[in-house]
Design a protein around this motif. Structure first.
Motif, PDB file in Angstrom:
ATOM      1  N   GLN A 191       0.825  -1.206   0.000  1.00  0.00           N
ATOM      2  CA  GLN A 191       0.000   0.000   0.000  1.00  0.00           C
ATOM      3  C   GLN A 191       0.861   1.259   0.000  1.00  0.00           C
ATOM      4  O   GLN A 191       0.533   2.251  -0.642  1.00  0.00           O
ATOM      5  CB  GLN A 191      -0.934  -0.010   1.213  1.00  0.00           C
ATOM      6  CG  GLN A 191      -2.008  -1.083   1.149  1.00  0.00           C
ATOM      7  CD  GLN A 191      -2.876  -1.120   2.405  1.00  0.00           C
ATOM      8  OE1 GLN A 191      -2.675  -0.350   3.333  1.00  0.00           O
ATOM      9  NE2 GLN A 191      -3.830  -2.036   2.421  1.00  0.00           N
TER      10      GLN A 191
ATOM     11  N   ALA B 265       2.156   1.758  -3.528  1.00  0.00           N
ATOM     12  CA  ALA B 265       1.116   2.296  -4.402  1.00  0.00           C
ATOM     13  C   ALA B 265       0.852   3.771  -4.105  1.00  0.00           C
ATOM     14  O   ALA B 265       0.609   4.567  -5.024  1.00  0.00           O
ATOM     15  CB  ALA B 265      -0.160   1.478  -4.237  1.00  0.00           C
TER      16      ALA B 265
ATOM     17  N   THR C 105       1.200   6.974  -6.579  1.00  0.00           N
ATOM     18  CA  THR C 105       0.098   7.925  -6.760  1.00  0.00           C
ATOM     19  C   THR C 105       0.613   9.358  -6.670  1.00  0.00           C
ATOM     20  O   THR C 105       0.184  10.236  -7.430  1.00  0.00           O
ATOM     21  CB  THR C 105      -0.994   7.675  -5.701  1.00  0.00           C
ATOM     22  OG1 THR C 105      -1.509   6.349  -5.880  1.00  0.00           O
ATOM     23  CG2 THR C 105      -2.127   8.673  -5.842  1.00  0.00           C
TER      24      THR C 105
ATOM     25  N   GLY D 129      -3.219   4.410 -12.077  1.00  0.00           N
ATOM     26  CA  GLY D 129      -2.999   2.971 -11.978  1.00  0.00           C
ATOM     27  C   GLY D 129      -2.649   2.352 -13.322  1.00  0.00           C
ATOM     28  O   GLY D 129      -1.777   1.482 -13.409  1.00  0.00           O
TER      29      GLY D 129
ATOM     30  N   CYS E  61       0.842   3.268 -14.194  1.00  0.00           N
ATOM     31  CA  CYS E  61       1.765   2.474 -13.384  1.00  0.00           C
ATOM     32  C   CYS E  61       1.995   1.104 -14.008  1.00  0.00           C
ATOM     33  O   CYS E  61       3.144   0.655 -14.150  1.00  0.00           O
ATOM     34  CB  CYS E  61       1.216   2.343 -11.967  1.00  0.00           C
ATOM     35  SG  CYS E  61       2.280   1.421 -10.839  1.00  0.00           S
TER      36      CYS E  61
ATOM     37  N   TRP F 262       9.513   4.005  -4.761  1.00  0.00           N
ATOM     38  CA  TRP F 262       8.490   3.098  -5.312  1.00  0.00           C
ATOM     39  C   TRP F 262       9.116   1.757  -5.698  1.00  0.00           C
ATOM     40  O   TRP F 262       8.588   0.694  -5.387  1.00  0.00           O
ATOM     41  CB  TRP F 262       7.845   3.770  -6.522  1.00  0.00           C
ATOM     42  CG  TRP F 262       6.939   2.914  -7.333  1.00  0.00           C
ATOM     43  CD1 TRP F 262       5.749   2.361  -6.925  1.00  0.00           C
ATOM     44  CD2 TRP F 262       7.132   2.509  -8.700  1.00  0.00           C
ATOM     45  NE1 TRP F 262       5.187   1.643  -7.966  1.00  0.00           N
ATOM     46  CE2 TRP F 262       6.013   1.714  -9.056  1.00  0.00           C
ATOM     47  CE3 TRP F 262       8.122   2.745  -9.650  1.00  0.00           C
ATOM     48  CZ2 TRP F 262       5.881   1.152 -10.331  1.00  0.00           C
ATOM     49  CZ3 TRP F 262       7.983   2.203 -10.920  1.00  0.00           C
ATOM     50  CH2 TRP F 262       6.879   1.414 -11.241  1.00  0.00           C
TER      51      TRP F 262
ATOM     52  N   CYS G 109       1.305  -1.017  -7.801  1.00  0.00           N
ATOM     53  CA  CYS G 109       0.485  -0.022  -8.493  1.00  0.00           C
ATOM     54  C   CYS G 109      -0.812   0.263  -7.745  1.00  0.00           C
ATOM     55  O   CYS G 109      -1.418  -0.646  -7.171  1.00  0.00           O
ATOM     56  CB  CYS G 109       0.144  -0.502  -9.903  1.00  0.00           C
ATOM     57  SG  CYS G 109       1.558  -0.520 -11.021  1.00  0.00           S
ATOM     58  N   PRO G 110      -1.251   1.506  -7.795  1.00  0.00           N
ATOM     59  CA  PRO G 110      -2.573   1.819  -7.237  1.00  0.00           C
ATOM     60  C   PRO G 110      -3.656   1.204  -8.113  1.00  0.00           C
ATOM     61  O   PRO G 110      -3.405   0.900  -9.284  1.00  0.00           O
ATOM     62  CB  PRO G 110      -2.611   3.353  -7.273  1.00  0.00           C
ATOM     63  CG  PRO G 110      -1.646   3.737  -8.335  1.00  0.00           C
ATOM     64  CD  PRO G 110      -0.572   2.692  -8.343  1.00  0.00           C
TER      65      PRO G 110
END
Length: 204
Positions: free
Chosen positions: A48, A51, A55, A138, A141, A195, A202-203
């Motif tokens: 999380q 992600a 973002t 997303g 990503c 990241w 990925c979100p």
């Protein structure tokens, strides 16, 4: 010429020059900050957190300075409202324009602010498979970590590409009349590194 007419002309010219200067200053300084990687440390779940970091990076990737040259289709966009490029141009076989209208005809090695023409030695469109315009963060990503759609790069190589590539860096120094991408290139590079180190999640 009557003195009052000269005075009015001078006043208009001064107001116009002041407006130009103010606009230039705004274009150079109007940048929204990016959160640092450390600010996401409170998210205990690593996936999380990863992600969430992406973002934040998405603020850069979805900015017109990036999407105008990562368009959906074969024609670049321009300006802060991503209007159609004028004159109308297409990517050509190599992304550098057609034989009759190469990008380098107008886009020289540096910004030409009197003509409001941006410049860089490698000015060109991103490959078609790297089109981001209109996609969610997303979706971008998923695309950017796929070597088939990111220029054949491992995710680790994106740290250098986004954090140091000078054409990418133009997004933070776009010249007169264009808002720069959020934050700085170094901050964007730090987000990419964080990241990657957290698993490149990925979100949704």
């Amino acid at each position: 010429m009557p003195s009052d007419t000269r005075f009015r002309i001078m006043a208009v010219l001064i107001a116009f020059a002041t407006s130009l200067c103010a606009g230039y200053a705004a274009s150079e300084s109007a940048s929204h900050a990016l959160a640092s990687p450390e600010s996401f440390a409170g998210i205990e779940n690593v996936e999380q957190r990863s992600a969430a970091i992406f973002t934040e990076l998405g603020k850069v990737l979805t900015h017109p300075r990036c999407t105008n040259c990562h368009p959906a289709g074969d024609s670049p966009r321009q300006g802060d409202i991503s209007r159609m490029h004028q004159p109308p141009v297409t990517r050509g076989a190599d992304g550098h324009g057609t034989a009759a209208m190469r990008c380098s005809i107008c886009h020289q090695h540096a910004n030409f602010d009197p003509g409001r023409v941006p410049g860089h030695p490698e000015w060109h469109l991103a490959p078609r498979e790297m089109a981001w315009a209109g996609k969610t963060v997303g979706e971008i990503c998923q695309q950017i970590r796929d070597p088939a759609r990111n220029g054949g790069r491992k995710v680790e190589e994106l740290i250098e590409h986004i954090g140091k590539d000078t054409l990418v860096g133009w997004a933070w120094h776009p010249g007169f009349g264009r808002s720069p991408a959020p934050g700085t290139q170094a901050q964007a590079g730090a987000l990419v590194e964080a990241w990657v180190k957290t698993g490149a999640a990925c979100p949704p």
